[in-house]
Design a protein around this motif. Structure first.
Motif, PDB file in Angstrom:
ATOM      1  N   MET A   1       8.179  -4.120   2.003  1.00 46.52           N
ATOM      2  CA  MET A   1       8.649  -2.979   3.056  1.00 46.52           C
ATOM      3  C   MET A   1       8.835  -1.652   2.041  1.00 46.52           C
ATOM      4  O   MET A   1       8.680  -0.672   2.824  1.00 46.52           O
ATOM      5  CB  MET A   1       9.987  -3.746   3.227  1.00 46.52           C
ATOM      6  N   LYS A   2       8.966  -1.749   0.851  1.00 47.18           N
ATOM      7  CA  LYS A   2       9.345  -0.479   0.103  1.00 47.18           C
ATOM      8  C   LYS A   2       7.905   0.059   0.221  1.00 47.18           C
ATOM      9  O   LYS A   2       7.777   1.499   0.291  1.00 47.18           O
ATOM     10  CB  LYS A   2       9.503  -0.976  -1.329  1.00 47.18           C
ATOM     11  N   GLN A   3       6.469  -0.428  -0.032  1.00 45.56           N
ATOM     12  CA  GLN A   3       5.602   0.135   0.036  1.00 45.56           C
ATOM     13  C   GLN A   3       5.087   0.743   1.435  1.00 45.56           C
ATOM     14  O   GLN A   3       4.873   2.060   1.587  1.00 45.56           O
ATOM     15  CB  GLN A   3       4.428  -0.757  -0.182  1.00 45.56           C
ATOM     16  N   LYS A   4       5.587   0.389   2.462  1.00 49.11           N
ATOM     17  CA  LYS A   4       5.396   0.491   3.863  1.00 49.11           C
ATOM     18  C   LYS A   4       6.516   1.981   3.821  1.00 49.11           C
ATOM     19  O   LYS A   4       6.010   2.999   4.668  1.00 49.11           O
ATOM     20  CB  LYS A   4       5.740  -0.101   4.895  1.00 49.11           C
ATOM     21  N   GLU A   5       7.647   1.837   3.414  1.00 41.17           N
ATOM     22  CA  GLU A   5       8.438   3.020   3.440  1.00 41.17           C
ATOM     23  C   GLU A   5       8.069   4.452   2.835  1.00 41.17           C
ATOM     24  O   GLU A   5       7.828   5.442   3.246  1.00 41.17           O
ATOM     25  CB  GLU A   5      10.045   2.687   3.114  1.00 41.17           C
ATOM     26  N   ASP A   6       7.419   3.835   1.316  1.00 39.13           N
ATOM     27  CA  ASP A   6       6.890   5.112   0.642  1.00 39.13           C
ATOM     28  C   ASP A   6       5.875   5.684   1.572  1.00 39.13           C
ATOM     29  O   ASP A   6       5.574   6.771   1.406  1.00 39.13           O
ATOM     30  CB  ASP A   6       6.339   4.429  -0.681  1.00 39.13           C
ATOM     31  N   ASP A   7       4.829   4.998   2.113  1.00 39.34           N
ATOM     32  CA  ASP A   7       3.648   5.496   2.847  1.00 39.34           C
ATOM     33  C   ASP A   7       4.070   6.279   3.863  1.00 39.34           C
ATOM     34  O   ASP A   7       3.563   7.434   4.193  1.00 39.34           O
ATOM     35  CB  ASP A   7       2.700   4.127   3.302  1.00 39.34           C
TER      36      ASP A   7
END
Length: 260
Positions: A1-7
């Protein structure tokens, strides 16, 4: 989820950064060509003017743009969902929209700026949707001077919450105030005379900066959808919760069927 948020954040920041750099370049070229016009000043130009005076940095301007982009997409999409749910429930309303769209645009023409004003009933539907189901149901305000109401006095220095959900259901809207009736917007005599009775885009000097954009965005999407599909939904099954904005959490299943 953090990677999706960063993207997602990277996409947002890249968009606002590109808008900022493009507009700054256009301003510079306009000055060199001496063709700039100040008859209409966009919000970004106001910020860039202040930046040239040293009041804003590029990072601060980009943060303002990020807010406008994120808030504009979120609220407009929720307004569109509410519109589809109600239009999918009231099929007679949907058919009137379809008839108006076909009369103005036909079956294939693109929607132009000049066509917007011709879609009178379609706009009435959107306004009624936002009366029944405002995207922002409440707003907070600071009280800078004593305010006397009918039964209460609000002291200066206090805060208050204004409920647009409640205002849109006041008796001043008439005995059919709880009903979804877009036709009320076609007859000024059926509307409250006080403009403060409608707060879908807030009120006063700090009302929604994206009001016109939101109306055009929802209207454009609705025109293309109604022209190609029959929309089905059931407003009676909708369940919502307040999470800063009014959010549909259950019952807003929308189905689309291609028109013949």
């Amino acid at each position: 989820m953090k990677q999706k948020e960063d993207d997602a954040m990277a996409t947002l920041h890249n968009m606002s950064r590109n808008v900022l750099h493009k507009r700054r370049k256009e301003r510079q070229e306009a000055r060199l060509a001496n063709t700039s016009s100040r008859r209409f000043i966009a919000f970004l130009d106001l910020l860039l003017d202040l930046a040239e005076e040293g009041s804003f940095t590029d990072d601060q301007i980009q943060q303002e743009l990020d807010t406008l982009i994120a808030a504009g997409h979120d609220t407009s999409s929720r307004a569109l969902i509410s519109t589809l749910v109600l239009v999918g429930t009231y099929l007679d309303v949907q058919e009137k929209i379809y008839e108006e769209v076909m009369a103005v645009l036909g079956s294939s023409a693109d929607l132009c700026k000049e066509d917007m004003a011709k879609l009178v009933y379609t706009e009435a539907v959107i306004k009624e949707v936002l009366r029944i189901s405002p995207v922002t149901p409440i707003i907070a305000r600071d009280i800078d001077k004593e305010l006397k109401l009918k039964n209460y006095t609000l002291p200066a220095g206090s805060g208050c919450i204004v409920s647009f959900w409640g205002i849109h259901r006041l008796p001043i809207w008439g005995p059919d105030r709880m009903e979804f009736k877009p036709g009320r917007w076609l007859d000024p005599s059926k509307l409250p005379q006080n403009p403060g009775c409608y707060g879908a885009f807030s009120l006063g000097r700090r009302n929604c900066i994206g009001k016109n954009y939101a109306l055009m965005s929802v209207k454009t999407n609705l025109v293309h959808l109604v022209r190609k599909f029959r929309i089905s939904a059931d407003y009676s099954k909708v369940k919502r919760k307040y999470d800063l904005l009014l959010k549909y959490v259950e019952g807003h299943h929308i189905s689309l069927e291609l028109r013949n």
